[in-house]
Motif scaffolding. Sequence first.
Motif, PDB file in Angstrom:
ATOM      1  N   ARG A 100       0.831  -1.216   0.000  1.00 29.07           N
ATOM      2  CA  ARG A 100       0.000   0.000   0.000  1.00 29.07           C
ATOM      3  C   ARG A 100       0.856   1.254   0.000  1.00 29.07           C
ATOM      4  O   ARG A 100       0.546   2.231  -0.676  1.00 29.07           O
ATOM      5  N   ASP A 103       2.404   1.597  -3.434  1.00 33.04           N
ATOM      6  CA  ASP A 103       1.383   2.050  -4.380  1.00 33.04           C
ATOM      7  C   ASP A 103       1.118   3.549  -4.247  1.00 33.04           C
ATOM      8  O   ASP A 103       0.967   4.256  -5.247  1.00 33.04           O
ATOM      9  N   GLU A 104       1.056   4.025  -3.015  1.00 32.92           N
ATOM     10  CA  GLU A 104       0.829   5.455  -2.799  1.00 32.92           C
ATOM     11  C   GLU A 104       1.981   6.280  -3.364  1.00 32.92           C
ATOM     12  O   GLU A 104       1.760   7.301  -4.019  1.00 32.92           O
TER      13      GLU A 104
END
Length: 128
Positions: A100, A103-104
Amino acid sequence: MHRKLVLFAVQLEMYLAHFPNCHKYTLTQGIRQAYLDVYNLVTECQKRYNKKTTLTQLDVRHEQLRMMLNLAHELGLFGYSTGRKDAESPGAHRHLVITRMVDELGRMIGGWLNMEIHGREPLNAVEA
């Protein structure tokens, strides 16, 4: 963006410290080097007037970091605790958390790249 990178580094180091010693000088070191390259390229992009080449390098190095983390997950390295395989296997959760964050960072890099190349803000779902 630098704050996100620092938070990512703290989380990443916590997880890499648990990888078994047999990967200490191979995959673990490669992941650390890829992260440092991403960090340095972000700094370079912030200082350059013409950013396209550096942003492209940043995008490629970020993807390489993502692929190395996926390889570590496939090898089951996130499931170790202090160098031993954990019975409860927190590997899936650790991989999810770090993915996550990656991805950010990728979305931020992609928006920055889109803005530099096309000279406009990233497209939103409303505009499409």
